[in-house]
Design an enzyme around this catalytic site. Structure first.
Site, PDB file in Angstrom:
ATOM      1  N   ASP A  97       1.077  -1.040   0.009  1.00  0.00           N
ATOM      2  CA  ASP A  97       0.275  -0.013   0.025  1.00  0.00           C
ATOM      3  C   ASP A  97       0.833   0.853  -0.057  1.00  0.00           C
ATOM      4  O   ASP A  97       1.584   1.428  -1.059  1.00  0.00           O
ATOM      5  CB  ASP A  97      -0.831  -0.293   1.154  1.00  0.00           C
ATOM      6  CG  ASP A  97      -1.883   1.346   1.088  1.00  0.00           C
ATOM      7  OD1 ASP A  97      -2.898   0.608   0.833  1.00  0.00           O
ATOM      8  OD2 ASP A  97      -1.512   1.913   1.746  1.00  0.00           O
ATOM      9  N   HIS A 295      -6.734  -6.492  -1.518  1.00  0.00           N
ATOM     10  CA  HIS A 295      -5.667  -5.413  -1.149  1.00  0.00           C
ATOM     11  C   HIS A 295      -4.406  -5.608  -0.044  1.00  0.00           C
ATOM     12  O   HIS A 295      -3.805  -5.571  -0.036  1.00  0.00           O
ATOM     13  CB  HIS A 295      -6.573  -4.034  -0.520  1.00  0.00           C
ATOM     14  CG  HIS A 295      -5.735  -2.749  -0.435  1.00  0.00           C
ATOM     15  ND1 HIS A 295      -4.503  -2.648  -1.714  1.00  0.00           N
ATOM     16  CD2 HIS A 295      -5.088  -1.985   0.708  1.00  0.00           C
ATOM     17  CE1 HIS A 295      -3.800  -1.278  -0.986  1.00  0.00           C
ATOM     18  NE2 HIS A 295      -4.420  -1.531   0.436  1.00  0.00           N
TER      19      HIS A 295
END
Length: 317
Positions: A97, A295
């Site tokens: 991320d 994610h």
């Protein structure tokens, strides 16, 4: 596992360490902690590495400067360099991320210290004259986009801190491969709030158990969200601060891993951001897109993520 404190001038950085050998330094994203690498710490320590996972400034046990400009990519990359220097001066970096842009940037700024780099979820995109936060205003001009919502100071903090356990559950679930596709980018009015329409699952998927959720809840209940959100706000300073590396590629051996259902893949409508993740890397060793994962790839699919990282690491010799 041990914890150390590394100083980068006035900033203290909390770092978890396990194992002995060449250094792998892991850098988390939003809203996470060193704890996001729990499956990698033990695995790669057993394979003969010193594995370090830091709390990025603003998170967990690290310092939490108030100023937005304290969270530029250059400042965060300097933190990674400080930890690398403390651990012997050389490291392989792995970032997820926001941690991915941080480690990509560190590799370009400090090529003599960083021997290889792997990005999870976010491919390397060289710095340009326009930050993504500005591009997003055009792309999402007529609808809600979370990064635009994060820009006014205090607004997202108030929403997320009103019920931290529920906020985290909703965020982690919505961005996971277990949620319906594109829930994070569902069309909402410009004036909506982040959590509007998000599901608070009655039972969380098995990849994050009650103890894991409690570890995150404890940390964010102590620190709040200002530091983590300031990274989004600081994007506007990055082009000027990183003008000296504008357009520069990553030259170290590099690798990319992501979940098939990661929302980052579709941030720009009509474009698959994972189609050519090594485009700006001169020694790209390949990519792995893990089926069904979302994610939080190293937490949702630790075995597959670790296997991919092992292949990359084994090829470095």
């Amino acid at each position: 596992m041990d914890f150390i404190t590394v100083h980068n001038r006035e900033v203290e950085l909390n770092v978890a360490i396990e194992g002995k050998g060449p250094v792998i330094l892991c850098v988390h994203g939003w809203p996470e902690l060193w704890y996001s690498w729990r499956h990698q710490l033990s695995r790669f320590a057993a394979r003969g590495y010193t594995v370090a996972a830091m709390d990025v400034r603003g998170y967990g046990g690290s310092s939490r400067p108030q100023a937005v400009e304290a969270y530029t990519l250059r400042r965060l990359a300097d933190d990674v360099a400080a930890v690398t220097n403390h651990l012997g001066g050389k490291a392989i970096l792995v970032g997820h991320d926001w941690g991915a842009p941080i480690v990509w940037t560190t590799a370009v700024l400090h090529p003599g210290m960083i021997t290889a780099v792997a990005g999870l979820s976010v491919p390397y995109i060289p710095v340009s004259d326009v930050p993504f936060s500005e591009l997003a205003k055009q792309i999402y001009a007529d609808r809600f986009f979370y990064q635009a919502y994060f820009q006014p100071e205090g607004v997202a903090e108030a929403e997320l801190e009103a019920d931290i356990p529920a906020s985290l559950r909703k965020i982690y679930f919505t961005l996971s491969g277990d949620a319906p596709r594109n829930t994070w980018l569902v069309h909402k009015p410009v004036d909506a709030k982040l959590l509007d329409g998000m599901v608070d699952p009655p039972q969380f998927p098995a990849w994050m158990n009650a103890d894991d959720l409690q570890a995150y809840t404890n940390a964010f209940s102590s620190t709040g969200f200002r530091g983590p959100l300031n990274r989004y706000r600081a994007q506007r300073f990055d082009p000027a601060e990183l003008a000296d590396i504008k357009g520069k590629p990553v030259t170290q051996p590099s690798f990319f891993i992501a979940g098939e259902r990661d929302v980052v893949r579709r941030f720009i409508p009509g474009i698959d951001l994972y189609a050519d993740p090594g485009a700006a890397c001169t020694d790209f060793r390949g990519s792995v897109i893990i089926p069904r994962a979302g994610h939080w790839v190293q937490q949702e699919a630790p075995a597959e993520t670790n296997a991919a990282l092992e292949r990359f690491l084994d090829g470095l010799s």
